[in-house]
Scaffold this motif. Sequence first.
Motif, PDB file in Angstrom:
ATOM      1  N   ASN A  62       0.837  -1.206   0.000  1.00  0.00           N
ATOM      2  CA  ASN A  62       0.000   0.000   0.000  1.00  0.00           C
ATOM      3  C   ASN A  62       0.869   1.252   0.000  1.00  0.00           C
ATOM      4  O   ASN A  62       0.551   2.231  -0.677  1.00  0.00           O
ATOM      5  CB  ASN A  62      -0.936   0.014   1.212  1.00  0.00           C
ATOM      6  N   LEU A  63       1.954   1.222   0.757  1.00  0.00           N
ATOM      7  CA  LEU A  63       2.881   2.346   0.772  1.00  0.00           C
ATOM      8  C   LEU A  63       3.521   2.527  -0.602  1.00  0.00           C
ATOM      9  O   LEU A  63       3.610   3.647  -1.117  1.00  0.00           O
ATOM     10  CB  LEU A  63       3.958   2.139   1.838  1.00  0.00           C
ATOM     11  N   LEU A  64       3.940   1.436  -1.210  1.00  0.00           N
ATOM     12  CA  LEU A  64       4.538   1.500  -2.540  1.00  0.00           C
ATOM     13  C   LEU A  64       3.573   2.125  -3.544  1.00  0.00           C
ATOM     14  O   LEU A  64       3.948   2.978  -4.340  1.00  0.00           O
ATOM     15  CB  LEU A  64       4.923   0.096  -3.009  1.00  0.00           C
ATOM     16  N   SER A  65       2.338   1.691  -3.494  1.00  0.00           N
ATOM     17  CA  SER A  65       1.322   2.214  -4.403  1.00  0.00           C
ATOM     18  C   SER A  65       1.131   3.713  -4.186  1.00  0.00           C
ATOM     19  O   SER A  65       1.061   4.484  -5.142  1.00  0.00           O
ATOM     20  CB  SER A  65       0.012   1.469  -4.190  1.00  0.00           C
ATOM     21  N   GLU A  66       1.057   4.135  -2.939  1.00  0.00           N
ATOM     22  CA  GLU A  66       0.862   5.554  -2.659  1.00  0.00           C
ATOM     23  C   GLU A  66       2.038   6.386  -3.170  1.00  0.00           C
ATOM     24  O   GLU A  66       1.849   7.460  -3.740  1.00  0.00           O
ATOM     25  CB  GLU A  66       0.680   5.795  -1.165  1.00  0.00           C
ATOM     26  N   VAL A  67       3.250   5.880  -2.969  1.00  0.00           N
ATOM     27  CA  VAL A  67       4.429   6.613  -3.444  1.00  0.00           C
ATOM     28  C   VAL A  67       4.368   6.773  -4.956  1.00  0.00           C
ATOM     29  O   VAL A  67       4.572   7.867  -5.489  1.00  0.00           O
ATOM     30  CB  VAL A  67       5.734   5.913  -3.007  1.00  0.00           C
ATOM     31  N   MET A  68       4.067   5.701  -5.664  1.00  0.00           N
ATOM     32  CA  MET A  68       3.997   5.776  -7.120  1.00  0.00           C
ATOM     33  C   MET A  68       2.892   6.710  -7.585  1.00  0.00           C
ATOM     34  O   MET A  68       3.097   7.533  -8.476  1.00  0.00           O
ATOM     35  CB  MET A  68       3.796   4.389  -7.731  1.00  0.00           C
ATOM     36  N   GLY A 101      15.045  11.215 -13.899  1.00  0.00           N
ATOM     37  CA  GLY A 101      15.482  12.102 -12.820  1.00  0.00           C
ATOM     38  C   GLY A 101      16.179  11.320 -11.714  1.00  0.00           C
ATOM     39  O   GLY A 101      16.411  10.109 -11.822  1.00  0.00           O
ATOM     40  N   PRO A 102      16.503  11.996 -10.616  1.00  0.00           N
ATOM     41  CA  PRO A 102      17.271  11.370  -9.537  1.00  0.00           C
ATOM     42  C   PRO A 102      16.652  10.081  -8.984  1.00  0.00           C
ATOM     43  O   PRO A 102      17.364   9.149  -8.668  1.00  0.00           O
ATOM     44  CB  PRO A 102      17.319  12.448  -8.462  1.00  0.00           C
ATOM     45  N   ASP A 103      15.339  10.041  -8.870  1.00  0.00           N
ATOM     46  CA  ASP A 103      14.665   8.851  -8.344  1.00  0.00           C
ATOM     47  C   ASP A 103      14.020   8.027  -9.454  1.00  0.00           C
ATOM     48  O   ASP A 103      13.297   7.074  -9.185  1.00  0.00           O
ATOM     49  CB  ASP A 103      13.571   9.246  -7.340  1.00  0.00           C
ATOM     50  N   GLY A 104      14.276   8.382 -10.694  1.00  0.00           N
ATOM     51  CA  GLY A 104      13.579   7.773 -11.821  1.00  0.00           C
ATOM     52  C   GLY A 104      13.721   6.276 -11.927  1.00  0.00           C
ATOM     53  O   GLY A 104      12.729   5.554 -12.041  1.00  0.00           O
ATOM     54  N   LEU A 105      14.951   5.775 -11.881  1.00  0.00           N
ATOM     55  CA  LEU A 105      15.149   4.337 -12.019  1.00  0.00           C
ATOM     56  C   LEU A 105      14.497   3.586 -10.867  1.00  0.00           C
ATOM     57  O   LEU A 105      13.902   2.526 -11.068  1.00  0.00           O
ATOM     58  CB  LEU A 105      16.634   3.993 -12.116  1.00  0.00           C
ATOM     59  N   ALA A 106      14.576   4.140  -9.665  1.00  0.00           N
ATOM     60  CA  ALA A 106      13.931   3.503  -8.513  1.00  0.00           C
ATOM     61  C   ALA A 106      12.428   3.399  -8.743  1.00  0.00           C
ATOM     62  O   ALA A 106      11.813   2.367  -8.452  1.00  0.00           O
ATOM     63  CB  ALA A 106      14.218   4.286  -7.235  1.00  0.00           C
ATOM     64  N   LEU A 107      11.832   4.448  -9.277  1.00  0.00           N
ATOM     65  CA  LEU A 107      10.392   4.428  -9.507  1.00  0.00           C
ATOM     66  C   LEU A 107      10.016   3.464 -10.628  1.00  0.00           C
ATOM     67  O   LEU A 107       8.997   2.784 -10.549  1.00  0.00           O
ATOM     68  CB  LEU A 107       9.889   5.837  -9.802  1.00  0.00           C
ATOM     69  N   VAL A 108      10.843   3.380 -11.660  1.00  0.00           N
ATOM     70  CA  VAL A 108      10.575   2.418 -12.731  1.00  0.00           C
ATOM     71  C   VAL A 108      10.692   1.001 -12.182  1.00  0.00           C
ATOM     72  O   VAL A 108       9.856   0.138 -12.463  1.00  0.00           O
ATOM     73  CB  VAL A 108      11.525   2.640 -13.927  1.00  0.00           C
ATOM     74  N   ARG A 109      11.721   0.752 -11.383  1.00  0.00           N
ATOM     75  CA  ARG A 109      11.873  -0.580 -10.772  1.00  0.00           C
ATOM     76  C   ARG A 109      10.690  -0.908  -9.880  1.00  0.00           C
ATOM     77  O   ARG A 109      10.235  -2.044  -9.832  1.00  0.00           O
ATOM     78  CB  ARG A 109      13.171  -0.652  -9.980  1.00  0.00           C
ATOM     79  N   LEU A 110      10.202   0.078  -9.162  1.00  0.00           N
ATOM     80  CA  LEU A 110       9.037  -0.134  -8.316  1.00  0.00           C
ATOM     81  C   LEU A 110       7.823  -0.504  -9.145  1.00  0.00           C
ATOM     82  O   LEU A 110       7.091  -1.435  -8.817  1.00  0.00           O
ATOM     83  CB  LEU A 110       8.759   1.113  -7.485  1.00  0.00           C
ATOM     84  N   ALA A 111       7.613   0.209 -10.236  1.00  0.00           N
ATOM     85  CA  ALA A 111       6.473  -0.104 -11.105  1.00  0.00           C
ATOM     86  C   ALA A 111       6.572  -1.531 -11.617  1.00  0.00           C
ATOM     87  O   ALA A 111       5.578  -2.258 -11.662  1.00  0.00           O
ATOM     88  CB  ALA A 111       6.406   0.882 -12.259  1.00  0.00           C
ATOM     89  N   VAL A 112       7.778  -1.952 -11.984  1.00  0.00           N
ATOM     90  CA  VAL A 112       7.970  -3.325 -12.456  1.00  0.00           C
ATOM     91  C   VAL A 112       7.727  -4.312 -11.322  1.00  0.00           C
ATOM     92  O   VAL A 112       7.075  -5.345 -11.503  1.00  0.00           O
ATOM     93  CB  VAL A 112       9.383  -3.504 -13.060  1.00  0.00           C
ATOM     94  N   ALA A 113       8.218  -3.998 -10.135  1.00  0.00           N
ATOM     95  CA  ALA A 113       8.051  -4.896  -8.998  1.00  0.00           C
ATOM     96  C   ALA A 113       6.588  -5.114  -8.651  1.00  0.00           C
ATOM     97  O   ALA A 113       6.191  -6.181  -8.193  1.00  0.00           O
ATOM     98  CB  ALA A 113       8.796  -4.345  -7.782  1.00  0.00           C
ATOM     99  N   LEU A 114       5.777  -4.105  -8.888  1.00  0.00           N
ATOM    100  CA  LEU A 114       4.363  -4.203  -8.552  1.00  0.00           C
ATOM    101  C   LEU A 114       3.561  -4.990  -9.582  1.00  0.00           C
ATOM    102  O   LEU A 114       2.348  -5.037  -9.510  1.00  0.00           O
ATOM    103  CB  LEU A 114       3.765  -2.810  -8.388  1.00  0.00           C
ATOM    104  N   THR A 115       4.249  -5.661 -10.509  1.00  0.00           N
ATOM    105  CA  THR A 115       3.530  -6.442 -11.511  1.00  0.00           C
ATOM    106  C   THR A 115       2.976  -7.729 -10.948  1.00  0.00           C
ATOM    107  O   THR A 115       2.362  -8.492 -11.674  1.00  0.00           O
ATOM    108  CB  THR A 115       4.423  -6.749 -12.731  1.00  0.00           C
ATOM    109  N   GLY A 116       3.166  -7.956  -9.667  1.00  0.00           N
ATOM    110  CA  GLY A 116       2.469  -9.068  -9.045  1.00  0.00           C
ATOM    111  C   GLY A 116       3.311 -10.278  -8.727  1.00  0.00           C
ATOM    112  O   GLY A 116       2.845 -11.397  -8.853  1.00  0.00           O
ATOM    113  N   THR A 117       4.527 -10.070  -8.295  1.00  0.00           N
ATOM    114  CA  THR A 117       5.294 -11.217  -7.841  1.00  0.00           C
ATOM    115  C   THR A 117       4.759 -11.650  -6.495  1.00  0.00           C
ATOM    116  O   THR A 117       4.234 -10.856  -5.740  1.00  0.00           O
ATOM    117  CB  THR A 117       6.788 -10.855  -7.718  1.00  0.00           C
ATOM    118  N   GLY A 118       4.881 -12.891  -6.211  1.00  0.00           N
ATOM    119  CA  GLY A 118       4.421 -13.402  -4.927  1.00  0.00           C
ATOM    120  C   GLY A 118       3.012 -13.944  -5.007  1.00  0.00           C
ATOM    121  O   GLY A 118       2.294 -13.737  -5.970  1.00  0.00           O
ATOM    122  N   THR A 119       2.643 -14.662  -3.971  1.00  0.00           N
ATOM    123  CA  THR A 119       1.309 -15.239  -3.901  1.00  0.00           C
ATOM    124  C   THR A 119       0.663 -14.793  -2.606  1.00  0.00           C
ATOM    125  O   THR A 119       1.277 -14.134  -1.780  1.00  0.00           O
ATOM    126  CB  THR A 119       1.390 -16.780  -3.930  1.00  0.00           C
TER     127      THR A 119
END
Length: 192
Positions: A62-68, A101-119
């Motif tokens: 939920n925190l990740l989603s809010e940040v994005m 930008g400075p946080d750009g790659l982190a945010l792109v990685r976050l978007a990719v991470a939120l593609t639903g890994t895990g069960t």
Amino acid sequence: MNGQQRARRPGGRSARVGAQVHQALTELIGERGYGHFTVAEVAARAGVADSSIYRRWGSLENLLSEVMLSRLNAQSPMPDTGSLAGDLHAYAANVAREITGPDGLALVRLAVALTGTGTGQQGQQGREARDSLRDERTRQMQSMLDRAAERGERTPAALDVLDHVLAPMYIRVLFGMELTPQYIDGLVDRIL
């Protein structure tokens, strides 16, 4: 500062804590990638108790989603230049600045991470966060496209803009490739 005197900050304590937690999370994603830190580590970096994070956000997803979502809304305003071509060129340039930008790659990685890994519940929360991000980006673009249609312009579908303009930009950033203004303009020109 002594114990009797408290510093006043605009926005209040809640806004300050939210900003500190958002920044700590973004830094950790940039340094370690998603899945390689805990809520306790985010809390420690932000200077807050981990119970504060759980109470306010409920989960790391939920925190990740809010940040994005907050970054999408703050960094990618929807331009209104008077033409679809102008709007799409400006929007693509804004997104490029955001993801390089400075946080750009982190945010792109976050978007990719939120593609639903895990069960289970954690995976479900990640998928819901991913869906919220996609829906917000699509909503933003659809409002721009609707405005153009009202002006009588022929418009592509919002998902086509995602596929043919935004997706290639995100992929290039993930693979460490440069986003030049000419490349971005070419993406927009092809979709038009």
